[in-house]
Design an enzyme around this catalytic site. Sequence first.
Site: not given
Ligand code: AMP
Length: 209
Positions: A13, A86, A125, A152, A163
Amino acid sequence: MNIVLLGPPGAGKGTQAKVLSKELGLKYLGTGDLLRSLVAQGNPKALEAKSFMDKGELVPDKLMVEIISEQLRDLESGFMLDGFPRTLEQAEILESMLLQLGIQIDRVIYFDLPDSEAEHRLSNRYQCKKCGNIYNTNFGICPQCGGMLERRQDDEPSTIRRRLEVYHAQTTPLLDFYEKRGVLRRVDAQGTVEEVTERIKAVLKDDQN
Ligand code: AMP
């Protein structure tokens, strides 16, 4: 055009958002990227959120909305959201905020990817510390900008599995939510970055005809 990207971690994404938002002239808001940059700046609320991020859990809705309230308030038509909403509660909050602004979500692109493939991608990654570009080979330094590549913290095997569990439990109900509103479009997220970009563009174009 206002677009939300939905799908499991590792579906691409963020990568697609960066390419497509530029190409379509949309403002990009990626909540994962935003949280990581606020953590790096030592923002107190983001540091609170970090304990959830590191475990592969979602940041609780109330804290999440507090952190991004400014960005949400400033939303203008012509955006691409990656990583928000989310949860159903976040989707409802977003819907009512947009309603007040007289804006609506036009398309929700669902990145369809089997868990096994998502797990494989996340385990391989590497992200550039400087420009945020993502690679599936560890070149050491970023071929784009020369920044350091790193894995990461939440791309550890047990955190990856958590996750994905969290995604299935808390995020997949949004598919039904947006299906009912007639804005959901499914895209096969397997294949190369370019192939997926073309599929998304085809879906968006189809809708215009
Ligand atoms: P991502 O980079 O989108 O995979 O996000 C990394 C982490 O940020 C996720 O695993 C969550 O812990 C947190 N996070 C990002 N967006 C949200 C959201 N909309 N609601 C809750 N946690 C979020």
